[in-house]
Design a protein around this motif. Sequence first.
Motif, PDB file in Angstrom:
ATOM      1  N   PHE A 364     -15.776 -14.510  13.484  1.00 52.00           N
ATOM      2  CA  PHE A 364     -14.739 -14.246  14.058  1.00 52.00           C
ATOM      3  C   PHE A 364     -13.479 -14.048  13.153  1.00 52.00           C
ATOM      4  O   PHE A 364     -12.354 -13.237  13.426  1.00 52.00           O
ATOM      5  CB  PHE A 364     -14.368 -15.211  15.176  1.00 52.00           C
ATOM      6  N   ASP A 365     -13.092 -15.084  12.176  1.00 54.30           N
ATOM      7  CA  ASP A 365     -12.176 -15.111  11.487  1.00 54.30           C
ATOM      8  C   ASP A 365     -12.269 -13.951  10.575  1.00 54.30           C
ATOM      9  O   ASP A 365     -11.205 -13.060  10.086  1.00 54.30           O
ATOM     10  CB  ASP A 365     -11.821 -16.539  10.727  1.00 54.30           C
ATOM     11  N   ASP A 366     -13.262 -13.562   9.966  1.00 52.53           N
ATOM     12  CA  ASP A 366     -13.380 -12.292   9.075  1.00 52.53           C
ATOM     13  C   ASP A 366     -12.866 -10.995   9.923  1.00 52.53           C
ATOM     14  O   ASP A 366     -12.178 -10.427   9.346  1.00 52.53           O
ATOM     15  CB  ASP A 366     -14.865 -12.146   8.703  1.00 52.53           C
ATOM     16  N   VAL A 367     -13.330 -10.850  11.286  1.00 51.31           N
ATOM     17  CA  VAL A 367     -13.169  -9.719  12.018  1.00 51.31           C
ATOM     18  C   VAL A 367     -11.417  -9.866  12.246  1.00 51.31           C
ATOM     19  O   VAL A 367     -10.828  -8.802  12.061  1.00 51.31           O
ATOM     20  CB  VAL A 367     -13.771  -9.802  13.268  1.00 51.31           C
ATOM     21  N   ALA A 368     -10.790 -11.048  12.662  1.00 53.61           N
ATOM     22  CA  ALA A 368      -9.653 -11.105  12.816  1.00 53.61           C
ATOM     23  C   ALA A 368      -8.690 -10.546  11.459  1.00 53.61           C
ATOM     24  O   ALA A 368      -7.702  -9.776  11.491  1.00 53.61           O
ATOM     25  CB  ALA A 368      -9.031 -12.175  13.226  1.00 53.61           C
ATOM     26  N   ALA A 369      -8.860 -11.376  10.503  1.00 58.25           N
ATOM     27  CA  ALA A 369      -8.597 -10.935   9.203  1.00 58.25           C
ATOM     28  C   ALA A 369      -8.643  -9.386   8.660  1.00 58.25           C
ATOM     29  O   ALA A 369      -7.680  -9.010   8.084  1.00 58.25           O
ATOM     30  CB  ALA A 369      -8.955 -11.835   8.021  1.00 58.25           C
ATOM     31  N   GLY A 370      -9.831  -9.039   8.942  1.00 55.47           N
ATOM     32  CA  GLY A 370      -9.878  -7.418   8.641  1.00 55.47           C
ATOM     33  C   GLY A 370      -9.201  -6.309   9.458  1.00 55.47           C
ATOM     34  O   GLY A 370      -8.572  -5.764   8.957  1.00 55.47           O
ATOM     35  N   LEU A 371      -9.144  -6.918  10.677  1.00 51.45           N
ATOM     36  CA  LEU A 371      -7.777  -6.077  11.476  1.00 51.45           C
ATOM     37  C   LEU A 371      -6.782  -6.218  10.894  1.00 51.45           C
ATOM     38  O   LEU A 371      -5.884  -5.042  10.826  1.00 51.45           O
ATOM     39  CB  LEU A 371      -8.110  -6.486  12.835  1.00 51.45           C
ATOM     40  N   ALA A 372      -6.066  -7.534  10.641  1.00 50.34           N
ATOM     41  CA  ALA A 372      -4.814  -7.673  10.054  1.00 50.34           C
ATOM     42  C   ALA A 372      -4.930  -6.891   8.906  1.00 50.34           C
ATOM     43  O   ALA A 372      -3.513  -6.444   8.592  1.00 50.34           O
ATOM     44  CB  ALA A 372      -4.306  -9.112   9.998  1.00 50.34           C
ATOM     45  N   GLN A 373      -5.524  -6.739   7.907  1.00 49.92           N
ATOM     46  CA  GLN A 373      -5.543  -6.493   6.577  1.00 49.92           C
ATOM     47  C   GLN A 373      -5.388  -4.777   6.766  1.00 49.92           C
ATOM     48  O   GLN A 373      -4.533  -4.185   5.883  1.00 49.92           O
ATOM     49  CB  GLN A 373      -6.816  -6.558   5.672  1.00 49.92           C
ATOM     50  N   ALA A 374      -6.292  -4.249   7.851  1.00 47.64           N
ATOM     51  CA  ALA A 374      -6.000  -2.833   8.058  1.00 47.64           C
ATOM     52  C   ALA A 374      -4.683  -2.370   8.364  1.00 47.64           C
ATOM     53  O   ALA A 374      -4.040  -1.356   7.881  1.00 47.64           O
ATOM     54  CB  ALA A 374      -7.337  -2.376   9.017  1.00 47.64           C
ATOM     55  N   VAL A 375      -4.254  -3.261   9.238  1.00 50.98           N
ATOM     56  CA  VAL A 375      -2.752  -2.919   9.701  1.00 50.98           C
ATOM     57  C   VAL A 375      -1.555  -3.147   8.579  1.00 50.98           C
ATOM     58  O   VAL A 375      -0.726  -2.110   8.322  1.00 50.98           O
ATOM     59  CB  VAL A 375      -2.328  -3.910  10.709  1.00 50.98           C
ATOM     60  N   GLU A 376      -1.963  -4.133   7.797  1.00 45.53           N
ATOM     61  CA  GLU A 376      -1.029  -4.308   6.498  1.00 45.53           C
ATOM     62  C   GLU A 376      -1.100  -3.012   5.325  1.00 45.53           C
ATOM     63  O   GLU A 376      -0.060  -2.581   5.067  1.00 45.53           O
ATOM     64  CB  GLU A 376      -1.352  -5.590   5.844  1.00 45.53           C
ATOM     65  N   LYS A 377      -2.247  -2.417   5.346  1.00 50.65           N
ATOM     66  CA  LYS A 377      -2.526  -1.451   4.484  1.00 50.65           C
ATOM     67  C   LYS A 377      -1.911  -0.216   5.032  1.00 50.65           C
ATOM     68  O   LYS A 377      -1.144   0.494   4.404  1.00 50.65           O
ATOM     69  CB  LYS A 377      -3.891  -1.116   4.095  1.00 50.65           C
ATOM     70  N   LEU A 378      -2.032   0.098   6.426  1.00 46.41           N
ATOM     71  CA  LEU A 378      -1.311   1.310   7.092  1.00 46.41           C
ATOM     72  C   LEU A 378      -0.149   1.487   6.672  1.00 46.41           C
ATOM     73  O   LEU A 378       0.729   2.545   6.795  1.00 46.41           O
ATOM     74  CB  LEU A 378      -2.143   1.289   8.519  1.00 46.41           C
ATOM     75  N   VAL A 379       0.823   0.159   6.952  1.00 50.81           N
ATOM     76  CA  VAL A 379       2.175   0.035   7.007  1.00 50.81           C
ATOM     77  C   VAL A 379       2.802  -0.359   5.629  1.00 50.81           C
ATOM     78  O   VAL A 379       4.156  -0.439   5.706  1.00 50.81           O
ATOM     79  CB  VAL A 379       2.678  -0.847   8.226  1.00 50.81           C
ATOM     80  N   SER A 380       1.959  -0.437   4.623  1.00 49.66           N
ATOM     81  CA  SER A 380       2.348  -0.747   3.329  1.00 49.66           C
ATOM     82  C   SER A 380       3.465   0.055   2.515  1.00 49.66           C
ATOM     83  O   SER A 380       4.232  -0.275   1.974  1.00 49.66           O
ATOM     84  CB  SER A 380       1.225  -0.991   2.353  1.00 49.66           C
ATOM     85  N   ASP A 381       3.221   1.475   2.890  1.00 49.16           N
ATOM     86  CA  ASP A 381       4.333   2.602   2.611  1.00 49.16           C
ATOM     87  C   ASP A 381       5.183   2.827   3.432  1.00 49.16           C
ATOM     88  O   ASP A 381       4.825   3.359   4.723  1.00 49.16           O
ATOM     89  CB  ASP A 381       3.416   3.911   2.093  1.00 49.16           C
ATOM     90  N   PRO A 382       6.473   2.434   3.496  1.00 50.08           N
ATOM     91  CA  PRO A 382       7.455   2.562   4.396  1.00 50.08           C
ATOM     92  C   PRO A 382       7.610   3.979   4.847  1.00 50.08           C
ATOM     93  O   PRO A 382       7.767   4.164   5.938  1.00 50.08           O
ATOM     94  CB  PRO A 382       8.949   1.938   3.815  1.00 50.08           C
ATOM     95  N   ALA A 383       7.845   4.958   3.779  1.00 44.27           N
ATOM     96  CA  ALA A 383       7.811   6.254   4.327  1.00 44.27           C
ATOM     97  C   ALA A 383       6.861   6.899   5.183  1.00 44.27           C
ATOM     98  O   ALA A 383       6.973   7.965   6.056  1.00 44.27           O
ATOM     99  CB  ALA A 383       8.116   7.021   2.963  1.00 44.27           C
ATOM    100  N   ARG A 384       5.364   6.581   4.776  1.00 43.57           N
ATOM    101  CA  ARG A 384       4.464   6.934   5.667  1.00 43.57           C
ATOM    102  C   ARG A 384       4.474   6.128   7.030  1.00 43.57           C
ATOM    103  O   ARG A 384       4.134   6.576   8.012  1.00 43.57           O
ATOM    104  CB  ARG A 384       3.140   6.687   4.974  1.00 43.57           C
ATOM    105  N   ALA A 385       4.816   4.841   6.936  1.00 39.57           N
ATOM    106  CA  ALA A 385       4.700   4.100   8.157  1.00 39.57           C
ATOM    107  C   ALA A 385       5.664   4.338   9.205  1.00 39.57           C
ATOM    108  O   ALA A 385       5.084   4.472  10.475  1.00 39.57           O
ATOM    109  CB  ALA A 385       4.699   2.560   7.651  1.00 39.57           C
ATOM    110  N   VAL A 386       6.833   4.901   8.875  1.00 41.02           N
ATOM    111  CA  VAL A 386       7.767   5.293   9.855  1.00 41.02           C
ATOM    112  C   VAL A 386       7.403   6.355  10.753  1.00 41.02           C
ATOM    113  O   VAL A 386       7.770   6.628  11.824  1.00 41.02           O
ATOM    114  CB  VAL A 386       9.191   5.285   9.293  1.00 41.02           C
ATOM    115  N   GLU A 387       6.553   7.271  10.089  1.00 37.68           N
ATOM    116  CA  GLU A 387       6.023   8.338  10.801  1.00 37.68           C
ATOM    117  C   GLU A 387       5.116   8.209  11.869  1.00 37.68           C
ATOM    118  O   GLU A 387       4.863   9.004  12.880  1.00 37.68           O
ATOM    119  CB  GLU A 387       5.409   9.437   9.914  1.00 37.68           C
ATOM    120  N   ILE A 388       4.339   6.983  11.621  1.00 36.53           N
ATOM    121  CA  ILE A 388       3.383   6.576  12.579  1.00 36.53           C
ATOM    122  C   ILE A 388       4.012   5.722  13.718  1.00 36.53           C
ATOM    123  O   ILE A 388       3.858   5.724  14.707  1.00 36.53           O
ATOM    124  CB  ILE A 388       2.269   5.758  11.944  1.00 36.53           C
ATOM    125  N   THR A 389       4.862   4.684  13.261  1.00 35.95           N
ATOM    126  CA  THR A 389       5.348   3.904  14.104  1.00 35.95           C
ATOM    127  C   THR A 389       6.598   4.268  15.035  1.00 35.95           C
ATOM    128  O   THR A 389       6.816   3.934  16.027  1.00 35.95           O
ATOM    129  CB  THR A 389       5.907   2.492  13.403  1.00 35.95           C
TER     130      THR A 389
END
Length: 554
Positions: A364-389
């Motif tokens: 469970f903890d691996d799944v939860a951490a994996g989802l969190a890491q995917a989010v962090e990677k997705l929003v790591s570039d602010p210029a790209r992130a703001v077009e999504i968020t």
Amino acid sequence: MSTDFFKAHQDVLEQAVAAAATRGYWSPFSESPSPRVYGETANDEGRAAFEGYKGKDFPLALDGAQGSVDGEVSPYGFELGIRYPRLSVPALIEQSQRALESWRAAGPQAWVGVSLEILKRVNQRSFEMAYAVQHTTGQGFMMAFQAGGPHAQDRGLEAVAYAWQEMARIPGLVSWEKPQGKHDPIKMQKRFTVVPRGISLLIGCSTFPTWNGYPGMFASLATGNTLIVKPHPSVILPLAITVKIAREVLAEAGFDPNVVLLAAHLAGDDTAQQLALDPAVKLIDFTGSSANGNWLEQNARQAQVYTEKAGVNQVIIDSVDDFKSVARNLAFSFALYSGQMCTAPQNIYVPREGIKTADGHMSFDDVAAGLAQAVEKLVSDPARAVEITGAIQNTGVVQRIGEARALGLSVLCDSQAIEHPQFQGARIATPLLLKADAADAVIMREWFGPIVFVVATDSTDDSIKLARDTVVEHGALTLAAYTIDDAVAREVEKAAERAGVSLSLNLTGGVFVNQTAAFSDFHGTGANPAANAALSDTAYVANRFRVVQTRWHA
């Protein structure tokens, strides 16, 4: 009509009716902002039109206007300062009733033809609409263009197609003959006339004013009802532009433009309640909170009320082939428009003993951490992130993030405020992921915004039961599941059908649980508390008109 709009658009209408029957992909409105589609100057003209509205009186002439209304502020950090004419509720009702007389007599072909012409002209101004949607709702530009423009127009056209299909079932003049044995048959002539219900009230929402507004607007207009459009006080411009175009088409067609009226008002007044309770209002379309939707259903008893309200959208993770693909898909769904979508996933159910993957067991903890890491990677570039968020539409969402953070649950991924490279004052927030347990009462309510709970359950069977019961009690517009076990997939599908919620299975590519396609996907089912109607089906349009007959002996 000087121009036969029905004949001009009949081919598109027939294609739309066919597409709704086959449920395959079809759209007459391109979602691509390419200059090859909309013209080399379309973007510049749309931006200039939007800029031209700022700080001025909106160019909409309404008889008997008493002052003006303003107050729109872009979630990207600046005031629009646009002033809209304000009409009293009695004036709105009186003008709408007067316009109904000639509009009622025009008949289905005229109603549908005018509706189709309005949609065509709205499509031609999709860039203007995109800037209007972006700077009132906070959507990123591409989402504002697509969801606020062509996708919304698709939903409007879909409603017109269903309306036409239902009205076309009713014959006009028929000969009726009943045999009487040796005696002469009884012969009669019968005329069946489609008549509208009356005044239709559209109560706009603050996040998707056109996408959620066009189905009801065009379903009512195409069935001969007059329309009062009441935008959300903070998101007026997109629907004001639509009303202006509609009134221009009506005038060209020889009708009273007051068939469509704008009811702009100040935040906190009782315009919506006054309109909703007026005896002349026979149809109401609403998207928004459960509290307001329930009030309308319980109190506007003279009207047929269509509501889309709050719900708790859920995801069941049982087993996966490729967890990284699952995590990327879900991370995008969490971040898209900062979770400010009625379809955005909130509760992610994972067995506390973990899941099976093609690469072996994941805790469970691996799944939860994996989802969190995917989010962090997705929003790591602010210029790209703001077009999504995009940007947060109102400060209540920001406050809700703080409220969720203060629950005391373990934070898997904290929400971050990031700077927009173009708009210094933009209100941006990345997703907040929290670790929760199935016994936590806080997961049993909607946390509208970029707030996600990764929830530990006793088993996949418990996840399915929890999801089903939550939909039945609290409502949901979407349910998603990930499993490589066919038997589990069947159980999830059975639970979704019993609870009355649309299900997405194993989405890992370019389709996300948040999104639905007109002419193929039904948005909502009307079978759980999140909505009492579906966009769009026969039930959504058929009750917007009545049939009156006249008969006489031949």
